[in-house]
Enzyme design. Structure first.
Site, short mmCIF file in Angstrom:
data_model
loop_
_atom_site.label_atom_id
_atom_site.label_comp_id
_atom_site.label_asym_id
_atom_site.label_seq_id
_atom_site.Cartn_x
_atom_site.Cartn_y
_atom_site.Cartn_z
N HIS A 122 -7.62 -1.84 11.54
CA HIS A 122 -6.37 -2.54 11.87
C HIS A 122 -5.29 -2.36 10.79
O HIS A 122 -5.58 -2.27 9.60
CB HIS A 122 -6.65 -4.03 12.06
CG HIS A 122 -7.27 -4.68 10.86
ND1 HIS A 122 -6.54 -5.20 9.82
CD2 HIS A 122 -8.57 -4.90 10.55
CE1 HIS A 122 -7.35 -5.72 8.91
NE2 HIS A 122 -8.60 -5.55 9.33
N ASP A 123 -4.06 -2.26 11.25
CA ASP A 123 -2.87 -2.24 10.40
C ASP A 123 -2.77 -1.00 9.52
O ASP A 123 -2.00 -0.99 8.55
CB ASP A 123 -2.80 -3.50 9.52
CG ASP A 123 -2.84 -4.78 10.34
OD1 ASP A 123 -1.90 -5.02 11.11
OD2 ASP A 123 -3.83 -5.53 10.23
N GLY A 140 -8.96 -1.82 6.66
CA GLY A 140 -7.67 -2.32 7.12
C GLY A 140 -6.55 -2.09 6.12
O GLY A 140 -6.75 -2.02 4.91
#
Length: 262
Positions: A122-123, A140
């Site tokens: 994520h991100d 992440g």
């Protein structure tokens, strides 16, 4: 051209499929997924939205694209994945959407090559023209520049940045920022630690055969002799004994295209 969708694929009414897209059997395309023109999606892929995919991307079988972030802080907020154009995702790649606290978006650029089992968490932000070899993994919030190479089994800690044209070696674990143009590698590669004597016993090698193999091993890795000198020692021993195991070892040495791991 109209998209070519296998009858066993499940496509949400809320998905937008571009022209000349090919979707294989047993794929699932969810709500708020946009797939650009000329994309090819192999069998058993799952694409979950909100996800926007540009034109000309290829997804081999069993990819999971746009799934929920693997973050305990994620509470179901609306987050996205954006993928550019001309990327190749090989088998079993996983790419997660962003998190609300991390900016809400995972972003991948253009013309990247993701080999089997690559994970982008994520991100993350990935630039253009990168190569991720098998099992390379981003935690992440990682930022990857342009023309970066991650070798097989490389791992990058969360919030790290890797600059343009950097090279991360096989099995290296990165827990800090890597400037542009820099090579990062393990402290040392694996080294020989002896012969697989227990395995040889299980396969019926008797004590005499194992003893000869041990002598050859000591010549190669313990004696301090040069490779050519060690080979001559083993060749002499093989001539004296007629041992086929030593012949196998000599044939292996003579057919090398890479340096011997010593």
């Amino acid at each position: 051209m109209e998209p070519l969708i296998h009858p066993n694929a499940v496509i949400s009414p809320g998905a937008k499929i571009g022209a000349d897209v090919r979707i294989g059997p047993f794929c699932t395309i969810g709500d708020e997924v946009e797939i650009g023109d000329r994309c090819v999606i192999g069998p058993n892929c799952t694409i979950t939205g909100p996800t926007r995919i540009g034109p000309g991307n290829t997804f081999a079988g069993h990819c999971s694209i746009g799934s929920d972030p693997q973050d305990k802080k994620y509470k179901g907020e609306r987050v996205e994945l954006v993928i550019g154009a001309g990327n190749c995702f090989r088998e079993f790649c996983t790419v997660n959407r962003g998190t609300g606290e991390g900016g809400g978006i995972t972003r991948i650029g253009d013309r990247n090559w993701f080999l089997a089992y690559v994970h982008v968490a994520h991100d993350c932000i990935v630039g253009d023209d990168c190569v991720f070899s098998n099992n390379a993994t981003l935690a992440g919030h990682v930022e990857i520049g342009n023309h970066v190479i991650l070798s097989g089994f490389a791992g990058v800690h969360q919030f790290c940045r890797i600059g343009d044209h950097a090279f991360i070696g096989m099995g290296a674990f990165v827990n800090g920022d890597v400037p542009p143009f820099v090579i990062v590698a393990q402290e040392s590669y694996s080294r020989p630690r002896g012969i697989n004597a227990e395995g040889l016993k299980r396969r019926g090698f008797d004590a005499e055969r194992i003893a000869l193999i041990k002598r050859a091993y000591r010549s190669l890795f313990v004696s301090g002799a040069t490779l050519s000198a060690a080979r001559e020692i083993i060749a002499t021993l093989q001539t004296e004994t007629g041992n086929s195991d030593l012949k196998l070892l000599l044939d292996f040495l003579d057919s090398a295209q890479r340096p011997l791991l010593r």
